[in-house]
Enzyme design. Structure first.
Site, PDB file in Angstrom:
ATOM      1  CE  LYS A 111      -3.938  -2.352   1.042  1.00  0.00           C
ATOM      2  NZ  LYS A 111      -3.519  -3.745   1.179  1.00  0.00           N
TER       3      LYS A 111
HETATM    4  C1  PLP Z   1      -4.150  -4.910   0.788  1.00  0.00           C
HETATM    5  C2  PLP Z   1      -3.343  -6.136   0.740  1.00  0.00           C
HETATM    6  C3  PLP Z   1      -3.636  -7.172  -0.147  1.00  0.00           C
HETATM    7  C4  PLP Z   1      -4.824  -7.131  -1.085  1.00  0.00           C
HETATM    8  O1  PLP Z   1      -4.703  -6.134  -2.059  1.00  0.00           O
HETATM    9  P1  PLP Z   1      -6.011  -5.635  -2.858  1.00  0.00           P
HETATM   10  O2  PLP Z   1      -5.572  -4.481  -3.647  1.00  0.00           O
HETATM   11  O3  PLP Z   1      -7.002  -5.278  -1.799  1.00  0.00           O
HETATM   12  O4  PLP Z   1      -6.465  -6.782  -3.673  1.00  0.00           O
HETATM   13  C5  PLP Z   1      -2.805  -8.279  -0.171  1.00  0.00           C
HETATM   14  N1  PLP Z   1      -1.759  -8.376   0.681  1.00  0.00           N
HETATM   15  C6  PLP Z   1      -1.453  -7.405   1.550  1.00  0.00           C
HETATM   16  C7  PLP Z   1      -0.312  -7.591   2.470  1.00  0.00           C
HETATM   17  C8  PLP Z   1      -2.228  -6.256   1.619  1.00  0.00           C
HETATM   18  O5  PLP Z   1      -1.915  -5.289   2.491  1.00  0.00           O
END
Ligand code: PLP
Length: 494
Positions: A111
């Protein structure tokens, strides 16, 4: 470039407007009026660029009204917060098998790639849009978005941020990261329930005319840092191009060869960015959608019916514990040849009945681009342990889900393109479960687990986690989900 809503009743003049607004007025998601293209020459040029330059090139295709030089500086600043200023280093594991590590940013999850840049995109987007009010970012998080958004937006001028997380739905380390957050403009609240409860509560606030009017009276407008915001999605497109450019420059592929990407998926934001990259001209083979026990997406890709009426499992990969994947709306919009009325109808069905189906023609189209499967918790743990034994590589619980599905995909389809697994979190963020997988047991305490994981694997502990231990816990409030609106007003009245 105009941005239109997936539900057809709203549009804005440019990306800046879409980013400032977050969600479209009709409740739909903003999508570009058409996909800009990236040529092979441009991809070739990217092989000589650093990550920030690659980001500026890709982003400016959509953010035409942002000054290019300024955008590039903002990318440089954002990615200077990553180890080696590279937000997406590629690690070769085996022939045809790579891991793209997206977790070297400030909060150790992918993120960060978008959320280190979003404050600039949003502030600038609001200025371009002529918004004078204070911006309140509301975030519903399954753990990682919350911390990454808090860190990105802390002490940002003219912006406040409030994060809601499910009280029992995040790891101890995630909770600690959020509850110790510094900054004068931040608030963190635990909500009784799961992630979908949080997301629904926040979406309701966004779409309520009454609440928005009341906020405006107080000089506040809402925006979103969730992946429903195009400003969150766009920076994620870059790393697909970046991985491709790295594979070309290291001679692993020739320009034009296809590459598969395997993505551990929750809200469908990460993998959707890969789909957008493909639409822009990146030679992508299959996009592989990997889920955990909450396998609603696997079923959707297999049957064409999305059915959220099912048991919700709390797993060791909590950031993927989601039954309503918001960004899927953008995909079904494309699959329907951008039929907004049909998309709106399906989203209405999802809301009222918890399910909808797409046509066989759409499903076939989808199967050409995607492959989907899931991994249960126990297999995920085994994958972590086997992968460590075989390659000495420590994968986190989310990444392990993708590794397992990647192995299954290659074994089943005999696909021989290069395959890149997206690694979305540092194993230390989920040290307890990673250690349990590798050593059979682990201490309850998250820091002790981290130390033990280091003893077992010698993978370096990120300093971002070590510094947490001595931080003061600032946020302890737990509220009922019916009280989220009150909590918002309490925060802005402070
Ligand atoms: C948010 C997240 C995901 C999922 O990503 P999306 O964009 O919601 O599909 C997978 N792994 C981790 C560690 C995350 O923080």
């Amino acid at each position: 470039m105009k941005f239109i809503s997936t539900r057809g009743k709203s549009e804005v003049g440019c990306a800046a407007n879409a980013i400032a607004k977050g969600l479209a007025d009709d409740g739909g998601l903003f999508v570009p009026e058409k996909f800009p293209s990236v040529t092979m020459e441009e991809i070739e040029k990217m092989t000589e660029c650093n990550y920030a330059e690659r980001a500026a090139i890709v982003l400016h295709k959509y953010l035409e009204e942002y000054d290019y030089a300024e955008l590039k500086s903002a990318c440089e600043l954002a990615y200077s917060k990553f180890e080696n200023a590279d937000a997406a280093p590629l690690v070769k594991i085996d022939d045809n098998f790579y891991i793209m590590e997206l977790f070297h940013g400030p909060t150790l999850a992918f993120k960060d790639v978008a959320l280190t840049l979003l404050p600039y995109l949003l502030r600038k987007g609001s200025d371009i849009s002529g918004i004078k009010e204070e911006i309140l970012i509301l975030v519903a998080t399954s753990g990682d978005t919350g911390k990454a958004a808090l860190e990105g937006f802390k002490n940002a001028d003219g912006i406040k941020i409030m994060v809601f997380f499910p009280s029992e739905g995040v790891s101890d380390m995630q909770k600690m990261q959020m509850c110790t957050q510094e900054g004068d403009n931040v608030n963190v609240v635990a909500v009784k329930g799961n992630f979908d409860d949080c997301q629904t509560a926040v979406k309701k606030i966004f779409t309520s005319k009454e609440i928005n009017a009341k906020l405006l009276e107080k000089g506040v407008v809402l925006s979103s840092a969730n992946s429903i915001n195009f400003g969150r999605l766009a920076p994620q497109i870059t790393y697909y191009f970046s991985a491709y450019a790295d594979l070309v420059s290291s001679g692993e592929i020739k320009l034009g060869d296809k590459v598969n990407f395997v993505v551990p998926t929750g809200n469908f934001g990460n993998i959707l960015a890969g789909y957008y990259a493909k639409k822009m001209g990146l030679p992508v083979g299959k996009l592989v959608c990997a889920s955990n026990d909450n396998n609603v997406l696997t079923e959707f890709f297999t049957t064409g019916t999305y059915d959220a009426n099912r048991e919700f499992f709390k797993t060791t990969s909590p950031s993927m514990d989601i039954l309503i994947s918001s960004n899927l709306e953008r995909l079904i919009f494309e699959l329907s040849d951008r039929n907004a009325a049909l998309t709106a109808e399906r989203m209405e069905e999802l809301k009222s009945k918890g399910k909808y189906s797409i046509s066989n023609v759409e499903k076939d189209k989808m199967s050409k681009e995607f492959y989907a499967n899931y991994t249960e918790q126990q297999d995920c743990a085994e994958t972590i342990s086997e992968f460590f034994e075989e390659y000495g590589y420590v994968a986190d619980t989310h990444t392990a889900v993708a590794i397992d599905v990647a192995n299954e995909f290659v074994a089943k389809t005999k696909d021989d393109n290069q395959t890149v697994v997206l690694s979305t979190a540092s194993p230390y963020k989920f040290a307890h479960d990673v250690l349990t997988a590798i050593a059979g047991k682990a201490p309850i305490d998250a820091f002790k687990s981290a130390e033990k994981l280091f003893e077992e694997t010698a993978a370096p502990i990120p300093y971002q986690l070590l510094s947490l231990r001595d931080k003061e816990k600032r946020f302890t409030e737990v509220i009922d989900r019916t009280k989220t609106v009150d909590a918002v007003f309490e925060f802005i009245n402070k």
